[in-house]
Structure formats: C-alpha cells, structure tokens
Design an enzyme around this catalytic site. Structure first.
Site, PDB file in Angstrom:
ATOM      1  N   ASN A   1       1.734 105.006  49.044  1.00  0.00           N
ATOM      2  CA  ASN A   1       2.217 106.593  49.388  1.00  0.00           C
ATOM      3  C   ASN A   1       3.617 106.988  49.444  1.00  0.00           C
ATOM      4  OD1 ASN A   1       3.388 109.271  51.366  1.00  0.00           O
ATOM      5  ND2 ASN A   1       1.184 108.447  52.275  1.00  0.00           N
TER       6      ASN A   1
ATOM      7  N   ASP B   1       5.130 110.113  49.924  1.00  0.00           N
ATOM      8  CA  ASP B   1       5.327 111.498  49.915  1.00  0.00           C
ATOM      9  C   ASP B   1       6.611 111.373  50.704  1.00  0.00           C
ATOM     10  OD1 ASP B   1       2.630 111.732  50.877  1.00  0.00           O
ATOM     11  OD2 ASP B   1       2.833 111.948  52.269  1.00  0.00           O
ATOM     12  N   HIS B   2       7.806 110.589  50.265  1.00  0.00           N
ATOM     13  CA  HIS B   2       9.196 110.187  50.585  1.00  0.00           C
ATOM     14  C   HIS B   2      10.141 110.529  50.000  1.00  0.00           C
ATOM     15  CE1 HIS B   2       8.066 110.730  55.169  1.00  0.00           C
ATOM     16  NE2 HIS B   2       7.066 109.360  54.804  1.00  0.00           N
TER      17      HIS B   2
ATOM     18  N   ARG C   1      17.501 118.551  49.492  1.00  0.00           N
ATOM     19  CA  ARG C   1      18.559 118.755  48.902  1.00  0.00           C
ATOM     20  C   ARG C   1      17.944 120.311  47.999  1.00  0.00           C
ATOM     21  NH1 ARG C   1      23.718 117.582  47.083  1.00  0.00           N
ATOM     22  NH2 ARG C   1      23.626 116.652  48.328  1.00  0.00           N
TER      23      ARG C   1
ATOM     24  N   HIS D   1       0.088 113.094  50.413  1.00  0.00           N
ATOM     25  CA  HIS D   1      -0.197 114.305  51.148  1.00  0.00           C
ATOM     26  C   HIS D   1       0.614 115.248  50.846  1.00  0.00           C
ATOM     27  CE1 HIS D   1      -0.715 114.673  55.988  1.00  0.00           C
ATOM     28  NE2 HIS D   1      -1.357 116.035  55.129  1.00  0.00           N
TER      29      HIS D   1
ATOM     30  N   ARG E   1       0.388 118.447  52.924  1.00  0.00           N
ATOM     31  CA  ARG E   1       1.156 119.105  53.698  1.00  0.00           C
ATOM     32  C   ARG E   1       0.574 120.647  53.806  1.00  0.00           C
ATOM     33  NH1 ARG E   1       2.256 115.839  58.169  1.00  0.00           N
ATOM     34  NH2 ARG E   1       2.118 117.997  59.470  1.00  0.00           N
TER      35      ARG E   1
ATOM     36  N   ARG F   1       5.437 120.255  53.290  1.00  0.00           N
ATOM     37  CA  ARG F   1       6.861 119.335  53.665  1.00  0.00           C
ATOM     38  C   ARG F   1       7.967 118.699  52.809  1.00  0.00           C
ATOM     39  NH1 ARG F   1       6.085 116.274  59.460  1.00  0.00           N
ATOM     40  NH2 ARG F   1       5.097 118.812  59.439  1.00  0.00           N
ATOM     41  N   HIS F   2       7.075 117.765  51.755  1.00  0.00           N
ATOM     42  CA  HIS F   2       7.610 116.918  50.941  1.00  0.00           C
ATOM     43  C   HIS F   2       6.948 117.070  50.010  1.00  0.00           C
ATOM     44  CE1 HIS F   2       4.204 114.797  53.027  1.00  0.00           C
ATOM     45  NE2 HIS F   2       5.098 114.324  53.988  1.00  0.00           N
TER      46      HIS F   2
ATOM     47  N   GLU G   1      -4.299 113.184  49.993  1.00  0.00           N
ATOM     48  CA  GLU G   1      -4.136 113.021  51.733  1.00  0.00           C
ATOM     49  C   GLU G   1      -4.402 114.373  51.675  1.00  0.00           C
ATOM     50  OE1 GLU G   1      -1.998 111.233  54.782  1.00  0.00           O
ATOM     51  OE2 GLU G   1      -2.014 109.170  53.349  1.00  0.00           O
TER      52      GLU G   1
ATOM     53  N   THR H   1       4.822 112.636  61.503  1.00  0.00           N
ATOM     54  CA  THR H   1       3.908 112.274  60.790  1.00  0.00           C
ATOM     55  C   THR H   1       2.158 112.077  61.063  1.00  0.00           C
ATOM     56  OG1 THR H   1       3.555 109.881  58.801  1.00  0.00           O
ATOM     57  CG2 THR H   1       4.458 110.499  61.102  1.00  0.00           C
ATOM     58  N   THR H   2       1.041 111.886  60.386  1.00  0.00           N
ATOM     59  CA  THR H   2      -0.057 112.053  60.915  1.00  0.00           C
ATOM     60  C   THR H   2      -0.102 110.989  62.484  1.00  0.00           C
ATOM     61  OG1 THR H   2      -0.716 112.039  58.898  1.00  0.00           O
ATOM     62  CG2 THR H   2      -2.366 111.909  60.001  1.00  0.00           C
TER      63      THR H   2
ATOM     64  N   GLU I   1     -10.497 104.938  57.110  1.00  0.00           N
ATOM     65  CA  GLU I   1      -8.283 104.454  56.720  1.00  0.00           C
ATOM     66  C   GLU I   1      -8.672 104.020  58.312  1.00  0.00           C
ATOM     67  OE1 GLU I   1      -5.867 105.528  54.244  1.00  0.00           O
ATOM     68  OE2 GLU I   1      -4.744 104.689  55.442  1.00  0.00           O
TER      69      GLU I   1
ATOM     70  N   HIS J   1      -0.976 103.052  58.007  1.00  0.00           N
ATOM     71  CA  HIS J   1      -0.026 103.908  58.964  1.00  0.00           C
ATOM     72  C   HIS J   1       1.679 102.953  60.036  1.00  0.00           C
ATOM     73  CE1 HIS J   1       1.813 106.845  61.164  1.00  0.00           C
ATOM     74  NE2 HIS J   1       1.391 107.503  60.601  1.00  0.00           N
ATOM     75  N   GLY J   2       2.121 103.211  59.597  1.00  0.00           N
ATOM     76  CA  GLY J   2       3.598 102.367  60.131  1.00  0.00           C
ATOM     77  C   GLY J   2       3.694 100.532  59.734  1.00  0.00           C
TER      78      GLY J   2
ATOM     79  N   GLY K   1       3.235 103.374  52.753  1.00  0.00           N
ATOM     80  CA  GLY K   1       4.327 104.825  52.513  1.00  0.00           C
ATOM     81  C   GLY K   1       6.199 104.207  52.774  1.00  0.00           C
ATOM     82  N   HIS K   2       6.309 104.276  53.776  1.00  0.00           N
ATOM     83  CA  HIS K   2       8.218 104.568  54.706  1.00  0.00           C
ATOM     84  C   HIS K   2       8.844 103.407  54.352  1.00  0.00           C
ATOM     85  CE1 HIS K   2      11.350 104.749  57.031  1.00  0.00           C
ATOM     86  NE2 HIS K   2      11.449 106.589  56.834  1.00  0.00           N
TER      87      HIS K   2
HETATM   88  N1  PXP Z   1      -2.689 106.242  55.548  1.00  0.00           N
HETATM   89  C1  PXP Z   1      -2.399 107.623  56.140  1.00  0.00           C
HETATM   90  C2  PXP Z   1      -3.495 108.352  56.766  1.00  0.00           C
HETATM   91  C3  PXP Z   1      -0.677 107.611  56.944  1.00  0.00           C
HETATM   92  O1  PXP Z   1      -1.180 109.644  57.268  1.00  0.00           O
HETATM   93  C4  PXP Z   1       0.305 107.484  56.012  1.00  0.00           C
HETATM   94  C5  PXP Z   1       1.414 108.588  56.212  1.00  0.00           C
HETATM   95  O2  PXP Z   1       1.647 109.475  55.458  1.00  0.00           O
HETATM   96  C6  PXP Z   1       0.854 106.164  55.769  1.00  0.00           C
HETATM   97  C7  PXP Z   1      -1.007 105.600  55.854  1.00  0.00           C
HETATM   98  C8  PXP Z   1       1.813 105.292  55.507  1.00  0.00           C
HETATM   99  O3  PXP Z   1       2.227 106.316  56.768  1.00  0.00           O
HETATM  100  P1  PXP Z   1       3.496 105.161  56.483  1.00  0.00           P
HETATM  101  O4  PXP Z   1       4.078 106.193  56.164  1.00  0.00           O
HETATM  102  O5  PXP Z   1       4.251 104.702  58.177  1.00  0.00           O
HETATM  103  O6  PXP Z   1       3.469 103.652  55.813  1.00  0.00           O
END
Ligand code: PXP
Length: 246
Positions: A7, A9-10, A18, A47, A49, A53-54, A74, A104-105, A155, A196-197, A218-219
C-alpha cells in the site's frame, strides 16, 4: 506462496505534506510502485479517499499506466468511486468504510447492513472484469454476508490483532478469530486476504492463519524505506512472509 500487496498511500502522504494543491512534487507514488515491483511485490494498493488526503486522482491514472503486477484500488462504495473504478479498471477493488475524521481505515465494512448495495457494486465490477474484495472484521456474520454479495475476496481486518499484539492472551484470541474467519470464508468459496497494522514485528505471528492469499501492508514498509530504501524494505517483508505454507 503468500503474496504481498504494498500500500503506497503514505508515499503520497509525504508529498502532500509539502506540495498539496500542486500537480507535481516528491516523492512520486508511481515511481515507488515500480520500485516495489522490482523488489518482488505482487501487487500495488492505493486508497483514493473521498477527502483526497494522500492519493490524488492523477496518481491512480498514472498507477494504472505503470503497474505491471496487480493494481488494487481501495475505495468507499460511493457513486463517485464506483464511477472512477469502472473507468480506471484496476485489477481489483477493495471496498472499505470511510469516515472523514478517521486517521486511517478504522473498522471493517458492515456487509450485513450494506448487503444490497455491495451486491450491486460487485455485479457492476464483475461485468467490467474487475475483481472485488470486501474489508471486514473476522466476524462470522460478516463473512457469511460477504459470500452472498458475489465478491470473490475478503480482506480480513488485522487491526485488532496488531493492537493487541503485545498482550499474549489478546494476541492468541485474535489469531483464533482470524483463523476461524479464514476457514469459514475458504469453506464458502471466498479467497482470503488480510491487512491493516501488520509490521516487521508482528508479521511472523500471523502466519498460522490458514488459507491466506495476500497481505496488504503499507505504513511499516514506507516507514522503513526512509532508512533502508524501498526495495530493501519490500525484500525484508517478503523474507518474513516466505515461511507461509503452500
Ligand atoms: N488494508 C486496508 C483495507 C487498509 O485500509 C489499509 C490502510 O490503508 C491497509 C490494508 C494497510 O494498512 P497499514 O498501512 O497499517 O499497513
């Protein structure tokens, strides 16, 4: 083999910090996606959104051009996002709940309550050749409802597992919940992703969950990339996932 969807996004979060409101700026999510793929990632997730935001609209079109593995969009199940997906034609969409004020979600979809609308979106995506995944908590009623929508994937939300990771009893309970949900989904003919996480510390503990096809992460990968570079960060995650059976 357990697949990794990165992912990105970040990458866009950092750029927007910036360059918000401009059409350029660094870092570039499309370049990041190519680097993830070069390091062995099996897919790229972004994602879009409602609040942008990103990831921005131009990012998803650029990603559609450059991603050579699988592009997972997403999105919330809204008319705007459904329209974008039908034009963009990602390989798969993952439907998620969305609230403006969240960091976040935060939770899974309520498929039980939203079954009719999710069925309709699944049908429209299937007609367009786009696969559908539903982001849900590992709850039996949600898994059962997901199977009725026509979506091919779920998921499983691993947020509670990640949050409770430091507490052995909580961790074991969440692992059991994820494993039961995955067994149930598999039995109903659904393919099972999770995310997620997840991070470099908790990943190994998730591997006993059966029937997993892909993890979306992702993160932690983007964070590590700041010190190691993105390709190394992706390879290190793939190494942790390699022992997954099958
Ligand atoms: N899966 C879904 C559905 C999410 O919404 C996210 C966060 O955007 C992730 C996976 C990835 O989560 P993380 O950034 O915590 O790895």
């Amino acid at each position: 083999m357990l697949k990794l969807g990165v992912n990105i996004d970040h990458v866009a979060t950092l750029r927007e910090a910036r360059y918000r409101g401009r059409q350029d700026g660094e870092p570039d999510p499309a370049s990041a996606a190519r680097q993830c793929e070069a390091a062995g990632a099996h897919g790229i997730t972004a994602h879009l959104r409602e609040d942008r935001r990103h990831i921005q609209d131009r990012d998803v079109w650029r990603l559609r051009e450059v991603v050579q593995t699988r592009l997972n969009l997403e999105m919330a199940n809204t008319p705007e996002m459904v329209g974008i997906a039908l034009r963009l034609k990602p390989d798969i969409i993952c439907l998620v709940p969305e609230r403006r004020e969240e960091l976040t979600t935060e939770g899974g979809l309520d498929v039980v309550a939203g079954e009719t609308a999710l069925k309709e979106t699944s049908r429209r995506m299937a007609d367009a050749g786009i696969e559908v995944s539903l982001f849900i908590a590992p709850e039996p009623a949600q898994v059962e409802a997901a199977a009725r929508t026509g979506a091919g994937f779920i998921e499983l939300h691993t947020g509670a597992f990640a949050e409770g990771f430091a507490n052995p009893a909580h961790r074991a309970a969440e692992l059991a919940r994820l494993s039961r949900a995955s067994e149930q989904a598999h039995g109903l003919g659904l393919q099972v992703n999770a995310g997620h996480g997840l991070n470099y510390e908790n990943l190994a503990a998730l591997l006993p969950v059966p029937h997993l096809v892909e993890l979306n992460i992702g993160h932690t990968i983007i964070s590590r990339a700041i010190t190691t570079g993105l390709e190394t960060a992706v390879r290190q995650m793939l190494t942790l996932m390699a022992p997954y059976p099958g």
